[in-house]
Enzyme design. Structure first.
Site, PDB file in Angstrom:
ATOM      1  N   VAL A   1       0.084 -12.393   8.846  1.00  0.00           N
ATOM      2  CA  VAL A   1       1.430 -12.739   8.371  1.00  0.00           C
ATOM      3  C   VAL A   1       2.463 -12.326   9.418  1.00  0.00           C
ATOM      4  O   VAL A   1       3.393 -13.078   9.727  1.00  0.00           O
ATOM      5  CB  VAL A   1       1.728 -12.100   6.997  1.00  0.00           C
TER       6      VAL A   1
ATOM      7  N   GLU B   1     -10.129  -5.704  10.412  1.00  0.00           N
ATOM      8  CA  GLU B   1      -9.598  -4.782   9.406  1.00  0.00           C
ATOM      9  C   GLU B   1     -10.065  -5.242   8.018  1.00  0.00           C
ATOM     10  O   GLU B   1      -9.858  -6.391   7.640  1.00  0.00           O
ATOM     11  CB  GLU B   1      -8.068  -4.802   9.446  1.00  0.00           C
TER      12      GLU B   1
ATOM     13  N   ASN C   1       0.790  -1.233   0.000  1.00  0.00           N
ATOM     14  CA  ASN C   1       0.000   0.000   0.000  1.00  0.00           C
ATOM     15  C   ASN C   1       0.827   1.290   0.000  1.00  0.00           C
ATOM     16  O   ASN C   1       0.306   2.337  -0.373  1.00  0.00           O
ATOM     17  CB  ASN C   1      -0.991  -0.007   1.165  1.00  0.00           C
TER      18      ASN C   1
ATOM     19  N   GLU D   1       5.307  -4.168  11.820  1.00  0.00           N
ATOM     20  CA  GLU D   1       4.221  -3.186  11.825  1.00  0.00           C
ATOM     21  C   GLU D   1       3.061  -3.845  11.112  1.00  0.00           C
ATOM     22  O   GLU D   1       3.208  -4.287   9.963  1.00  0.00           O
ATOM     23  CB  GLU D   1       4.642  -1.891  11.105  1.00  0.00           C
TER      24      GLU D   1
ATOM     25  N   CYS E   1      -2.544   1.611   6.549  1.00  0.00           N
ATOM     26  CA  CYS E   1      -2.608   0.977   7.862  1.00  0.00           C
ATOM     27  C   CYS E   1      -3.220   1.934   8.871  1.00  0.00           C
ATOM     28  O   CYS E   1      -3.866   1.525   9.821  1.00  0.00           O
ATOM     29  CB  CYS E   1      -1.214   0.560   8.313  1.00  0.00           C
TER      30      CYS E   1
END
Ligand code: NAD
Length: 498
Positions: free
Chosen positions: A247, A400, A168, A265, A299
């Site tokens: 992941v 999410e 992203n 992160e 995010c």
């Protein structure tokens, strides 16, 4: 109803160039990958190829790690300011190419041209920040209780760093890992998301053009399995990962078994809270930007909205009006405010989650939903910006989705609104809209997030300050700014009697 903009014919369109041939960078050589064919498509126009090539294979991985290990001693021994000069020259390359590579980023990832060019420029700023680190103090000196002794704390490079990055921010996030890794004297093997290989190649090209010695950075464009093999490779010393929580947790477990330091992160479900005294015009601008810029694929995107009951009716009316007016379409069209999702699969997954939600009691559509009919007429991975109101807890509140979907709940009062901000397994960022000093103080002291915005949107990550999430959003040392030194160096405490 949200308008899906019809754009001009393909041939006349800016940037619709022939597909770029993709290459891997392994040990200083640009090579074709040993893996399967890779076709990089424009998510706004899936029949338009942005780049084509081959994925990296296992042999590429072994060669890249071996080259990084071989290059490490020479790179670590190079004076820090000289390493910094290379990063600064790479920043110049990025600035010079910002417009052209910004168009490529928009074609490859789908964010608007302005956001895309801004991201390339941001990557340059990050390189400059870490270039300058070499001119700042790089260790500490302590007094000793013993006569004739001094205690030094040295920060030394760690070796070969594996960097695994998401789609992203295809150049921004890699820059904020690779710049400090290199600046502090490490060598890097980088695996970007295979949906954004072209911008990965561009960042590597900038560093090579700036004079990076062979082997110091290798680029392996591959699937997740190459990422997993890289993370566990015996020649790797540390791992820096940004991507989904699923992941990230898997990689934390793998590294735990190897006692290998890892920083992750991960996902977010970031809340904006609009309190009773908020400036509603400001708040609606910021909430719309936070939720729908980059098609909600940040995010730090605002995916939960909490409005204190007293102003909820007025604020939600304003919000619906603003979201309805958003123009969705090809990100290279000047008047488009929101582009496609990264792939049609991502679009379908997000759409399905919303449609399932709307079948549950207590879930009400405020805007979006219906325009899916328009979205189906377009051939791109578009989804109308969507706002749903929830009567209470719901998967749309907890999970999410990584798309342009905002879930709203009303709070009894301001204290309840802040409680609802913390009502999440994630803790990346939050925004609170208020001018009430007591509420601001309560927010700064009680909200369990890595990044808190008072009167601005949840997204944003300046290069010179720490960035990272709490709870399921982050693990290990923070990134960016001086905080990055903790992960990309190891300390040696020297008791020195000369
Ligand atoms: P993803 O987790 O699917 O992929 C991230 C990277 O990991 C890619 O390079 C991918 O190929 C690789 N990968 C996938 N499976 C792997 C495995 N088993 N082993 C090793 N590597 C593997 O994430 P994405 O879809 O590219 O990005 C979106 C996600 O990233 C969202 O959850 C978003 O919140 C998160 N994200 C977090 C931050 C942050 O700073 N907290 C920033 C950007 C994105």
């Amino acid at each position: 109803m949200t308008e899906i903009v019809q754009t001009e014919p393909r041939a006349a369109r800016d940037g619709a160039a022939a597909p770029v041939p993709l290459r891997q960078l392994v040990g200083g050589r640009w090579v074709s990958g040993a893996g399967a064919e890779l076709v990089d498509r424009n998510p706004a126009r899936p029949d338009e190829l942005v780049a084509v090539g081959r994925l990296a294979g296992r042999d590429d991985l072994d060669a890249a790690v071996a080259a990084a290990a071989a290059a490490f001693p020479g790179w670590a021994a190079m004076p820090f300011p000289v390493r910094g000069e290379i990063l600064a020259r790479a920043a110049d390359v990025l600035v010079g190419k910002a417009d052209a590579w910004g168009v490529e980023l928009a074609r490859e990832e789908g964010k608007t041209r302005a956001e895309s060019v801004g991201e390339v420029r941001r990557a340059a700023e990050i390189l400059r920040f870490f270039a300058a680190e070499g001119l700042r103090p790089v260790g500490e000196v302590f007094a000793s209780a013993r006569p004739g002794e001094q205690i030094q704390v040295l920060h030394r490079p760690v070796g070969v760093v594996a960097v695994v990055t998401p789609f992203n921010f295809p150049i921004g996030i890699p820059a904020w890992k690779i710049a400090p890794a290199l600046a502090y004297g490490n060598t890097v093997v980088w695996k970007p998301a295979s949906t954004v290989p072209l911008l990965a190649m561009r960042l590597a090209e900038a560093l090579v053009a700036a004079g990076l010695p062979d082997g110091v950075l290798s680029l392996l464009i591959g699937p997740g399995s190459v990422g997993a093999a890289l993370v566990e490779h015996p020649g790797v010393d540390r791992v820096s990962f940004t991507g989904s929580t699923a992941v990230g947790r898997d990689l934390i477990a793998r590294c735990g078994r190897l006692a290998r330091p890892i920083q992750t992160e991960m996902g977010g479900k970031n809340a904006a809270a609009v309190l009773a005294d908020a400036n509603l015009d400001l708040a609606v601008d910021e909430v719309v930007a936070g939720a729908f810029r980059s098609t909600g694929q940040k995010c730090t995107a605002t995916s939960r909205l909490i409005v204190t009951d007293r102003v909820a009716g007025e604020f939600l009316a304003l919000l619906v009006e603003r979201v309805t007016a958003l123009r969705v379409g090809d990100p290279l069209d000047a008047d488009v405010q929101m582009g496609p999702l990264i792939t049609a699969t991502a679009r379908d997954d997000v759409r399905a989650a919303v449609e399932q939600g709307l079948r549950r009691p207590g879930v009400t559509l405020l805007v979006g939903g219906e325009p899916y009919r328009d979205a189906r007429r377009a051939d791109g991975a578009f989804l109308a910006p969507t706002v749903v109101e929830l009567a209470g807890d719901d998967p749309l509140w907890r999970e999410e989705l990584f798309g342009p979907v905002l879930a709203v709940r009303r709070a009894r009062d301001d204290a309840h609104a802040l409680e609802l901000v913390n009502d999440s397994a994630f803790g990346l960022s939050a925004a609170v809209f208020t001018d009430d000093l007591r509420a601001i103080t309560a927010a700064t002291q009680t909200l369990d997030v890595g990044v808190l915005h008072i009167n601005s949107e949840t997204a944003g990550a300046d290069p010179h300050v720490p960035f990272g999430g709490a709870k399921q959003s982050g693990f290990g040392p923070k990134e960016q700014g001086r905080a990055a030194r903790e992960f990309y160096t190891t300390t040696t405490t020297v008791y020195l009697r000369a």
